[in-house]
Structures are given as structure tokens and as C-alpha cells.
Design a protein around this motif. Structure first.
Motif, PDB file in Angstrom:
ATOM      1  N   TYR A 119      26.689  -3.503  76.383  1.00 47.51           N
ATOM      2  CA  TYR A 119      27.635  -3.482  75.259  1.00 47.51           C
ATOM      3  C   TYR A 119      27.387  -2.307  74.315  1.00 47.51           C
ATOM      4  CZ  TYR A 119      30.500  -7.445  76.438  1.00 47.51           C
ATOM      5  OH  TYR A 119      31.411  -8.255  77.061  1.00 47.51           O
ATOM      6  N   TRP A 171      29.286   0.369  76.004  1.00 46.91           N
ATOM      7  CA  TRP A 171      30.738   0.221  75.820  1.00 46.91           C
ATOM      8  C   TRP A 171      31.163   0.550  74.391  1.00 46.91           C
ATOM      9  CZ3 TRP A 171      32.014  -5.066  78.678  1.00 46.91           C
ATOM     10  CH2 TRP A 171      31.826  -4.881  80.059  1.00 46.91           C
ATOM     11  N   THR A 230      31.280   4.363  74.609  1.00 49.36           N
ATOM     12  CA  THR A 230      32.150   5.001  75.602  1.00 49.36           C
ATOM     13  C   THR A 230      33.609   4.559  75.514  1.00 49.36           C
ATOM     14  OG1 THR A 230      31.419   3.382  77.266  1.00 49.36           O
ATOM     15  CG2 THR A 230      30.320   5.510  77.269  1.00 49.36           C
ATOM     16  N   VAL A 231      33.869   3.291  75.178  1.00 51.49           N
ATOM     17  CA  VAL A 231      35.279   2.866  75.129  1.00 51.49           C
ATOM     18  C   VAL A 231      36.021   3.550  73.970  1.00 51.49           C
ATOM     19  CG1 VAL A 231      36.897   0.916  75.117  1.00 51.49           C
ATOM     20  CG2 VAL A 231      34.728   0.721  76.336  1.00 51.49           C
ATOM     21  N   MET A 277      38.214  -6.389  71.142  1.00 49.17           N
ATOM     22  CA  MET A 277      37.947  -6.694  72.552  1.00 49.17           C
ATOM     23  C   MET A 277      36.439  -6.765  72.827  1.00 49.17           C
ATOM     24  SD  MET A 277      39.293  -4.364  75.723  1.00 49.17           S
ATOM     25  CE  MET A 277      38.007  -3.105  75.759  1.00 49.17           C
ATOM     26  N   TRP A 311      40.968  -1.417  83.740  1.00 44.69           N
ATOM     27  CA  TRP A 311      40.279  -2.231  82.736  1.00 44.69           C
ATOM     28  C   TRP A 311      40.366  -3.718  83.046  1.00 44.69           C
ATOM     29  CZ3 TRP A 311      40.285  -0.192  77.027  1.00 44.69           C
ATOM     30  CH2 TRP A 311      39.813   1.139  77.042  1.00 44.69           C
ATOM     31  N   TYR A 353      37.239  -5.664  84.274  1.00 49.53           N
ATOM     32  CA  TYR A 353      36.175  -6.207  83.412  1.00 49.53           C
ATOM     33  C   TYR A 353      36.369  -7.692  83.080  1.00 49.53           C
ATOM     34  CZ  TYR A 353      34.832  -1.295  82.875  1.00 49.53           C
ATOM     35  OH  TYR A 353      34.456   0.002  83.113  1.00 49.53           O
ATOM     36  N   TYR A 408      33.916 -10.870  83.915  1.00 49.60           N
ATOM     37  CA  TYR A 408      33.540 -11.903  82.935  1.00 49.60           C
ATOM     38  C   TYR A 408      33.892 -13.279  83.487  1.00 49.60           C
ATOM     39  CZ  TYR A 408      33.386 -14.121  78.222  1.00 49.60           C
ATOM     40  OH  TYR A 408      33.114 -14.909  77.126  1.00 49.60           O
ATOM     41  N   ASP A 418      33.106   0.648  86.218  1.00 46.37           N
ATOM     42  CA  ASP A 418      32.692   1.861  85.508  1.00 46.37           C
ATOM     43  C   ASP A 418      32.933   3.138  86.319  1.00 46.37           C
ATOM     44  OD1 ASP A 418      31.984   0.637  83.155  1.00 46.37           O
ATOM     45  OD2 ASP A 418      29.815   0.705  83.498  1.00 46.37           O
ATOM     46  N   LYS A 451      35.258   5.523  84.206  1.00 48.84           N
ATOM     47  CA  LYS A 451      34.564   6.639  83.569  1.00 48.84           C
ATOM     48  C   LYS A 451      34.669   7.901  84.426  1.00 48.84           C
ATOM     49  CE  LYS A 451      31.465   3.983  80.675  1.00 48.84           C
ATOM     50  NZ  LYS A 451      31.872   2.583  80.915  1.00 48.84           N
TER      51      LYS A 451
HETATM   52  C1  LIG Z   1      33.278   2.560  80.274  1.00 50.49           C
HETATM   53  C2  LIG Z   1      33.490   1.206  79.935  1.00 50.49           C
HETATM   54  C3  LIG Z   1      34.712   0.581  79.819  1.00 50.49           C
HETATM   55  C4  LIG Z   1      35.998   1.304  80.071  1.00 50.49           C
HETATM   56  C5  LIG Z   1      34.691  -0.798  79.454  1.00 50.49           C
HETATM   57  C6  LIG Z   1      35.772  -1.549  79.282  1.00 50.49           C
HETATM   58  C7  LIG Z   1      35.629  -2.926  78.963  1.00 50.49           C
HETATM   59  C8  LIG Z   1      36.658  -3.837  78.904  1.00 50.49           C
HETATM   60  C9  LIG Z   1      38.074  -3.443  79.135  1.00 50.49           C
HETATM   61  C10 LIG Z   1      36.321  -5.213  78.605  1.00 50.49           C
HETATM   62  C11 LIG Z   1      37.204  -6.214  78.510  1.00 50.49           C
HETATM   63  C12 LIG Z   1      36.963  -7.646  78.227  1.00 50.49           C
HETATM   64  C13 LIG Z   1      38.092  -8.427  78.006  1.00 50.49           C
HETATM   65  C14 LIG Z   1      39.479  -7.896  78.122  1.00 50.49           C
HETATM   66  C15 LIG Z   1      37.997  -9.903  77.669  1.00 50.49           C
HETATM   67  C16 LIG Z   1      36.638 -10.295  77.167  1.00 50.49           C
HETATM   68  C17 LIG Z   1      35.571  -9.782  77.985  1.00 50.49           C
HETATM   69  C18 LIG Z   1      35.560  -8.242  78.130  1.00 50.49           C
HETATM   70  C19 LIG Z   1      34.823  -7.658  76.930  1.00 50.49           C
HETATM   71  C20 LIG Z   1      34.761  -7.980  79.407  1.00 50.49           C
END
Ligand SMILES: *C/C=C(C)/C=C/C=C(C)/C=C/C1=C(C)CCCC1(C)C
Length: 270
Positions: free
Chosen positions: A110, A113, A116-117, A149, A213, A216, A220, A245, A249
Motif C-alpha cells: 500500500y 500504491w 505510484t497510483v 480507493m 485496474w 486488483y 482482493y 502490476d 505499470k
Molecule cells: C501500480 C499500482 C496500481 C495501478 C494499483 C491499483 C490498485 C487498485 C485499482 C485497487 C483497487 C481496489 C478496489 C477497487 C476495491 C478495494 C480494494 C482495492 C484497493 C484492491
């Protein structure tokens, strides 16, 4: 303007600098590592290793390729390189947690993230700004969606909140981002004023934020919401997040790189 050979010399120094940085991180890391070594049947651990290396290589690539594109694309390539650099360093730590303990490296994931996000959202904004003036509100709405998010997801994964309500908060943040880029101001700006190459980059990026996306929340789901037992869940969760990722990425950066190169070459010919 710098003469050509001086410019490529600067690029060489830059590349050498990045390589040194990465190598010194690895060696500090290797000497600090005390625990287990990667086992040949630990496929999740293997994926952590592969992706660490791919992220490092991508970083060097994006920084070097800045030299090839015209000025307005350089910042985009820098941001792509920063995303993969920040992720590469976090993967070193995540990999170690996984290989040594077999548990999910949630806190490093996290923190990664959290940096990077937002950088990826900045990338979106930059692509739009390369063509037209974009109101700051677009940027802030994308950021608010991002933080809702990620905070939702963290509260659920770290055990501060029940996993379902946390999931719903996270999904709401993601929905807000999707709304902005498809139907909000960001979507409209692109449709009206962008040249075709940029429009196609924007639409590909949009699908990455939708389909890429979506992987992810699927991770979860398999990690926390199916009740398949802690070990199976941790395997699925980390494998799915790791693969996501690579797409979001590295592939995301490559899409921007390819538009930047073709646009730069097209404008040279004019
Ligand atoms: C480089 C990392 C990236 C692009 C991470 C993106 C993460 C997400 C789009 C996470 C999304 C989630 C939800 C939409 C619902 C709750 C759980 C998460 C945080 C996994």
C-alpha cells in the motif's frame, strides 16, 4: 540546445546513475537479508523476483528513451520511469517478506500504491495537458477518487475494518475515477480537442484503468472474500496483484512511450 553528443553523454551519465542506485539498493538489501532463499516451487515468490527485475529494466529504459522524444513528451516518460522505479524498490522489500514469511506484504504494497497510483493519475493529466489546457478540478477529482480507493482497501486488508464494507468504499473511489475519465470533464476534453494519436493513447489508457485496474479488486475478492483458507488466499492475492502490476505499470508506460515516439517522429517530418 545541447549538441547531440553532449546530450547522449548526459543520458549515459543518467543511466549509469540509475544503475548504481539500483545496484546499491540490491547489495544493501542482500547483506541485510537473513532468512530463507527462494524455493523452486514457490511460484508466487518467483513472480516477485521476475517482476522486480522487469521493473528495474523498465526504469532504465524509460529514462534513456527520454532522449528520443520531443520536449512535450519528456515529462510523461520521466513519470513512467518514476512509477517503475518506486515499484522496483518496494518489490525488493515485498519479495523478502514473502520469501521469508509466506505472508502478504500488505503495508509495503500500500505504501507503493500510495505513491505510484497518484503518479499514474498525474500521467493521465499530463497526456491531456500536452494538447490543451485542463482545469485543475479534473486533477483533484482523480486524486480524491484515488485516495478513497486506496484507504478503503488498506482498512480492509490491514484489519482495521470488516473486509466487505472496506471493499465497498474502495470500489466507490474507483467508480469516481472511472466516471471522471469516461463521462466527466476529462473525458470531454479528450473527445473534443486531441489529435488522433493522443486520442487513441487516451482511450487505451482509459481501458487500462477499467480492465487493468479491475484485476486488483478481483485479487482482493480471492484474497479476503471467498473464505478459501489463509494460505490459498495469500497465494492468489499476491499472484493476482503482481500480474496486475506488470500490466498497469510496465505496459501502461510502454503505451505512453510508443505514442510519444510516433508523435515525436511525425512532428519531425513536418
Ligand atoms: C501500480 C499500482 C496500481 C495501478 C494499483 C491499483 C490498485 C487498485 C485499482 C485497487 C483497487 C481496489 C478496489 C477497487 C476495491 C478495494 C480494494 C482495492 C484497493 C484492491
Amino acid at each position: 540546445m545541447m549538441p547531440r553528443n553532449q546530450k547522449s553523454q548526459t543520458a549515459c551519465h543518467l543511466a549509469a546513475g540509475i544503475a548504481t542506485l539500483i545496484l546499491s539498493t540490491i547489495s544493501t538489501h542482500a547483506s541485510a537479508a537473513t532468512g530463507a532463499l527462494l524455493k523452486p516451487n514457490d511460484f508466487v515468490g518467483i513472480s516477485f523476483w521476475l517482476i522486480t527485475m522487469a521493473l528495474m529494466a523498465s526504469t532504465v529504459f524509460f529514462f534513456l528513451e527520454r532522449d528520443r522524444v520531443s520536449a512535450k513528451w519528456k515529462t510523461s516518460l520521466t513519470v513512467s520511469g518514476l512509477v517503475t522505479l518506486v515499484a522496483a524498490v518496494h518489490y525488493l522489500y515485498m519479495r523478502e517478506v514473502w520469501v521469508n514469511t509466506g505472508t502478504s506484504p500488505t503495508v509495503f504494497r500500500y505504501i507503493d500504491w500510495l505513491i505510484t497510483v497518484p503518479l499514474l493519475m498525474i500521467e493521465f493529466y499530463l497526456i491531456l495537458s500536452a494538447i490543451t489546457k485542463v482545469p485543475a478540478g479534473v486533477f483533484w477529482r482523480l486524486m480524491v477518487g484515488t485516495f478513497v480507493m486506496l484507504i478503503g482497501g488498506y482498512l480492509g486488508e490491514a484489519g482495521y475494518m470488516a473486509v466487505w464494507p472496506a471493499f465497498i468504499i474502495g470500489m466507490a473511489g474507483w467508480a469516481a475515477i472511472l466516471y471522471e475519465i469516461f463521462f466527466g470533464q476529462a473525458g470531454k476534453i479528450n473527445a473534443q480537442s486531441a489529435p488522433p494519436a493522443v486520442q487513441s493513447a487516451f482511450s487505451t489508457m482509459r481501458w487500462i484503468v477499467t480492465i487493468g485496474w479491475a484485476i486488483y479488486p478481483i485479487g482482493y475478492f480471492f484474497g479476503y472474500l471467498t473464505g478459501s483458507g489463509p494460505e490459498a488466499s495469500a497465494n492468489a492475492l499476491n499472484l493476482i496483484y503482481n500480474l496486475a502490476d506488470v500490466l498497469n505499470k510496465i505496459a501502461f508506460g510502454l503505451i505512453i512511450w510508443s505514442v510519444a515516439v510516433s508523435e515525436s517522429e511525425a512532428s519531425l517530418k513536418k
